[in-house]
Design an enzyme around this catalytic site. Structure first.
Site, mmCIF file in Angstrom:
data_model
loop_
_atom_site.group_PDB
_atom_site.id
_atom_site.type_symbol
_atom_site.label_atom_id
_atom_site.label_comp_id
_atom_site.label_asym_id
_atom_site.label_seq_id
_atom_site.Cartn_x
_atom_site.Cartn_y
_atom_site.Cartn_z
ATOM 1 N N CYS A 1 -90.345 -33.404 -21.142
ATOM 2 C CA CYS A 1 -90.961 -33.785 -19.684
ATOM 3 C C CYS A 1 -90.061 -32.920 -18.733
ATOM 4 O O CYS A 1 -90.181 -33.500 -17.644
ATOM 5 C CB CYS A 1 -91.106 -35.253 -19.620
ATOM 6 S SG CYS A 1 -92.740 -35.954 -20.334
ATOM 7 N N TYR B 1 -84.262 -32.484 -39.369
ATOM 8 C CA TYR B 1 -84.636 -31.943 -38.136
ATOM 9 C C TYR B 1 -84.118 -32.611 -37.104
ATOM 10 O O TYR B 1 -84.161 -33.991 -37.163
ATOM 11 C CB TYR B 1 -86.153 -31.998 -37.929
ATOM 12 C CG TYR B 1 -86.471 -31.160 -36.533
ATOM 13 C CD1 TYR B 1 -86.498 -29.841 -36.847
ATOM 14 C CD2 TYR B 1 -86.456 -31.791 -35.521
ATOM 15 C CE1 TYR B 1 -86.919 -29.031 -35.333
ATOM 16 C CE2 TYR B 1 -87.107 -31.244 -34.264
ATOM 17 C CZ TYR B 1 -87.159 -29.691 -34.429
ATOM 18 O OH TYR B 1 -87.616 -29.301 -33.225
ATOM 19 N N ARG C 1 -86.847 -25.559 -30.689
ATOM 20 C CA ARG C 1 -85.398 -25.889 -30.022
ATOM 21 C C ARG C 1 -84.279 -24.951 -30.087
ATOM 22 O O ARG C 1 -84.387 -24.151 -30.960
ATOM 23 C CB ARG C 1 -85.166 -27.263 -30.657
ATOM 24 C CG ARG C 1 -85.900 -28.349 -30.711
ATOM 25 C CD ARG C 1 -85.827 -29.269 -29.288
ATOM 26 N NE ARG C 1 -86.651 -30.132 -29.088
ATOM 27 C CZ ARG C 1 -86.685 -31.153 -28.308
ATOM 28 N NH1 ARG C 1 -85.683 -31.272 -27.495
ATOM 29 N NH2 ARG C 1 -87.760 -32.047 -28.247
ATOM 30 N N ARG D 1 -89.170 -35.791 -34.364
ATOM 31 C CA ARG D 1 -88.578 -37.091 -34.860
ATOM 32 C C ARG D 1 -89.846 -37.847 -35.327
ATOM 33 O O ARG D 1 -90.988 -37.515 -35.082
ATOM 34 C CB ARG D 1 -88.213 -37.878 -33.511
ATOM 35 C CG ARG D 1 -86.680 -37.301 -33.122
ATOM 36 C CD ARG D 1 -86.268 -38.313 -31.975
ATOM 37 N NE ARG D 1 -86.909 -37.807 -30.834
ATOM 38 C CZ ARG D 1 -88.042 -38.576 -30.175
ATOM 39 N NH1 ARG D 1 -88.179 -39.781 -30.623
ATOM 40 N NH2 ARG D 1 -88.435 -38.054 -28.998
ATOM 41 N N LYS E 1 -79.772 -39.277 -30.682
ATOM 42 C CA LYS E 1 -80.794 -40.151 -30.542
ATOM 43 C C LYS E 1 -79.955 -41.454 -31.400
ATOM 44 O O LYS E 1 -79.987 -42.809 -30.939
ATOM 45 C CB LYS E 1 -82.033 -40.220 -30.912
ATOM 46 C CG LYS E 1 -82.529 -38.892 -30.343
ATOM 47 C CD LYS E 1 -82.422 -38.736 -28.839
ATOM 48 C CE LYS E 1 -83.352 -37.591 -28.234
ATOM 49 N NZ LYS E 1 -83.438 -37.623 -26.845
ATOM 50 N N HIS F 1 -81.279 -42.669 -21.892
ATOM 51 C CA HIS F 1 -82.015 -41.455 -21.992
ATOM 52 C C HIS F 1 -82.018 -40.615 -20.854
ATOM 53 O O HIS F 1 -83.101 -40.238 -20.296
ATOM 54 C CB HIS F 1 -83.246 -41.488 -22.613
ATOM 55 C CG HIS F 1 -84.057 -40.250 -23.332
ATOM 56 N ND1 HIS F 1 -85.489 -40.309 -23.577
ATOM 57 C CD2 HIS F 1 -83.505 -39.258 -23.860
ATOM 58 C CE1 HIS F 1 -85.747 -39.122 -24.120
ATOM 59 N NE2 HIS F 1 -84.589 -38.345 -24.254
ATOM 60 N N SER G 1 -88.877 -37.332 -23.830
ATOM 61 C CA SER G 1 -88.810 -36.071 -24.458
ATOM 62 C C SER G 1 -89.773 -35.058 -24.195
ATOM 63 O O SER G 1 -90.956 -35.242 -23.983
ATOM 64 C CB SER G 1 -88.715 -36.199 -26.015
ATOM 65 O OG SER G 1 -87.708 -37.172 -26.342
ATOM 66 N N ASP H 1 -79.583 -34.881 -21.441
ATOM 67 C CA ASP H 1 -80.304 -35.864 -22.263
ATOM 68 C C ASP H 1 -80.157 -37.234 -22.181
ATOM 69 O O ASP H 1 -80.597 -38.150 -22.592
ATOM 70 C CB ASP H 1 -80.425 -35.169 -23.616
ATOM 71 C CG ASP H 1 -81.369 -35.911 -24.487
ATOM 72 O OD1 ASP H 1 -82.604 -36.031 -23.857
ATOM 73 O OD2 ASP H 1 -81.357 -36.156 -25.765
HETATM 74 O O1 SAT Z 1 -85.332 -34.449 -31.748
HETATM 75 S S1 SAT Z 1 -84.494 -34.893 -30.618
HETATM 76 O O2 SAT Z 1 -84.428 -36.380 -30.564
HETATM 77 O O3 SAT Z 1 -83.223 -34.375 -30.854
HETATM 78 C C1 SAT Z 1 -85.118 -34.285 -29.323
HETATM 79 C C2 SAT Z 1 -85.936 -35.246 -28.585
HETATM 80 O O4 SAT Z 1 -86.893 -35.741 -28.970
HETATM 81 O O5 SAT Z 1 -85.627 -35.287 -27.364
HETATM 82 MN MN MN Z 2 -84.343 -36.374 -25.342
#
Ligand code: SAT
Ligand code: MN
Length: 593
Positions: A261, A208, A375, A80, A217, A237, A259, A286
């Site tokens: 963690c 991405y 991922r 991100r 998000k 979140h 994210s 998530d």
């Molecule tokens: O890239 S994402 O936002 O989908 C994954 C994350 O950062 O939690």
């Molecule tokens: Mn996340």
């Protein structure tokens, strides 16, 4: 240009609104063809075949990883991009200092030029999706227009996508409009714009994850948090998990960590053998949408239908459920390859990498073989610990809310807030070391209230006030806890074993909720006494345990001062109640020292 969707005639008015918008976008972006996604397996198979033929998707070893694929993103498009993500509200104050801001008209004009003609020679996909169970009163829908077949495939796993979502949109009468194009992947021409007042998203220049899968998000957190504030709920979140104790009682918890963690690991935790009789069920890993119920409790649904999880570190010992669920029907993004055409990542015990995530022959001098933010995408139903309660339209009742971050120092293993109001301060004070999930420096401590720093679609001051109001509406509010699995000693070693052993900490929380276990009153909050934590069967030195559950007074003092300055950054919008809570901790600290 082929455009008229064959489904249109049979659809009620609102879907004609979708069609009108699609036609407008098509006129601007000039695609070669328009495809309305129905969400069928035949459609998915065709998209996959197309991508494989074009060399964008690579089938992996069909014996060991059946129906698994590798996708390599552009090397400059791997996470991100928070500095290019904007919340465009009429007033800058409403977006708050926690967001980058642009005036909506200026942002729209700028994006219009980027989108103009950007789909020439490409297919425009119309992706209707529903966040949450299709029959849930709490679910919300959107339509993403994208020119990326990879995005369509991912949206198909991450959401309820296709014809059924379009039918739900017809019932709802409204939907979030998300427009996405991968553009030329030029980081200088990459923006993710949110218009919460118009329920709209525009994303250009990235293919991405959270930049491009707009249901996640962008919609389920940034737009939804804004909507939730005016409608009286919360978009957070958070993972959601059910914990069943040996007596057979199940309690649900929701936990917010930044994210990368460990939310996915906690959501599908495997109880260690030394804790017999426990079971963990996953509702989500998530995002949680939380609603006050008629019974005064807080209820949660998972708006997603799949997981987009971090691959490195996944193995049979750390997360057997995740390891098993990604061994079939998964998309891997930016992992390495073995000689047998299997996916490989740091922490995968078997085999060695021969090709790195960029497709080069593996050379340790180039850094990790798999990108640290590589991922997997899988349907949630592949998870061995998946709970069908994730499909309950009313969700599950939450007993405890858990907040945490990655902190070498200061934050103890666990503590409990004294009240909802104190809990809101605890959550607003969360800080964590940054990870590879976003571009930028890794390992610097930054404030990340409720783990929502990159995701709250409005001013944090107003968000904290909304959280306080929510507590007043809950006769049986969940208890609020803070955890830190990442505390280290002076030599840089982790003090707590983590992973499955984290269940011991969750056990203490559930016993607190049931009023069955004690705690000691510390300035920071309520801490377990050494005898309160179940540590039978885990090797942990009593001195280490004491260190883990203690808070150095001088460090806490410094932290309180930093939190105060941070909260002042939101000016008059910060609720006074949070300063009162800070003062109270300060006073407790003085009488303790
Ligand atoms: O890239 S994402 O936002 O989908 C994954 C994350 O950062 O939690
Ligand atoms: Mn996340």
């Amino acid at each position: 240009m082929a455009s008229a969707p064959h489904t249109l005639a049979s659809l009620p008015d609102i879907s004609k609104n979708v069609a009108t918008w699609v036609a407008e976008v098509a006129a601007l972006t000039q695609p070669e063809r328009v495809h309305w996604c129905d969400g069928s397996t035949a459609e998915r198979d065709r998209l996959r075949e197309d991508l494989v033929r074009r060399g964008e998707l690579r089938p992996l070893n069909p014996e060991t990883f059946p129906r698994c694929y590798l996708y390599r993103s552009d090397p400059a498009d791997v996470a991100r991009v928070e500095h290019l993500t904007f919340v465009c509200t009429q007033s800058q104050e409403d977006a708050g200092p926690n967001n980058n801001w642009l005036a909506p008209a200026a942002a729209r004009a700028q994006m219009r030029e980027l989108f103009r003609g950007c789909m020439r020679g490409r297919t425009l996909y119309v992706v209707p999706y529903c966040m949450g169970p299709l029959d849930s009163p709490y679910a919300r829908c959107g339509v993403e227009i994208t020119d990326s077949a990879y995005v369509v495939l991912n949206m198909g796993m991450m959401t309820r996508m296709g014809r059924a979502a379009l039918e739900r949109i017809a019932l709802d009468g409204s939907f979030v409009r998300g427009l996405h194009s991968t553009g030329e992947l030029d980081p200088a021409r990459r923006f993710i714009m949110h218009y919460p007042e118009e329920l709209a998203i525009e994303s250009f220049g990235s293919g991405y994850g959270g930049n491009a899968l707009l249901g996640k998000k962008c919609h389920a957190l940034r737009i939804a948090s804004f909507q939730a504030r005016s409608e009286g709920w919360l978009a957070e979140h958070m993972l959601i998990a059910g914990l069943q104790n040996p007596a057979g009682e199940t309690h649900y918890v929701a936990a917010a960590f930044p994210s990368s963690c460990g939310k996915t690991n906690l959501a599908m935790l495997i109880p260690p053998e030394s804790l017999p009789g426990w079971k963990v069920f996953t509702i989500g890993d998530d995002i949680a949408w939380l609603q006050p119920g008629d019974d005064g409790r807080l209820w949660a649904i998972n708006p997603e239908a799949g997981y987009f999880g971090v691959v490195p570190g996944t193995n049979r010992a750390t997360n057997r459920n995740a390891f098993d669920m990604i061994s079939h029907d998964a998309i891997f993004t930016n992992v390495a390859l073995t000689a047998d055409n299997e996916p490989w990542w740091e922490g995968r015990k078997k085999h060695v990498p021969v090709t790195d995530w960029r497709g080069r022959p593996y050379d340790a001098a180039n850094g990790p073989a798999a990108h640290p933010n590589s991922r997997f995408t899988v349907a949630a139903t592949q998870n061995p610990s998946y709970s069908t309660a994730a499909e309950d339209p009313h969700g599950v009742p939450i007993s405890a809310l858990i907040f945490g971050g990655r902190r070498r120092e200061l934050a103890p293993l666990v503590y409990e807030a004294r009240s909802w109001q104190h809990g809101v301060l605890v959550a607003a004070s969360v800080a964590s070391e940054t990870t590879a999930a976003a571009t930028g420096q890794v390992g610097v401590v930054r404030r990340d209230p409720m783990a929502m720093k990159p995701f709250t679609g409005y001013n944090f001051g107003d968000y904290f006030a909304h959280w306080l109001r929510m507590g007043q509406r809950l006769a049986h509010a969940p208890r609020i806890f803070h955890v830190n699995w990442f505390r280290q000693n002076a030599a840089g070693q982790y003090l707590w074993p983590g992973y499955g052993e984290n269940l011991r900490v969750l056990h203490w929380m559930l016993e607190r909720c049931a009023g069955r276990v004690g705690a000691q009153d510390g300035a920071i909050g309520l801490l377990p006494r050494p005898q309160d934590l179940n540590v039978t069967g885990v090797e942990i030195d009593p001195a280490v345990l004491a260190e883990l559950t203690s808070v150095p007074a001088s460090a806490l003092q410094r932290e309180l001062a930093e939190v105060r300055v941070y909260l002042q950054g939101f000016g008059a919008r910060t609720p006074v109640a949070l300063y009162e809570e800070l003062d109270q901790i300060g006073r407790r600290l003085e009488t303790q020292v």
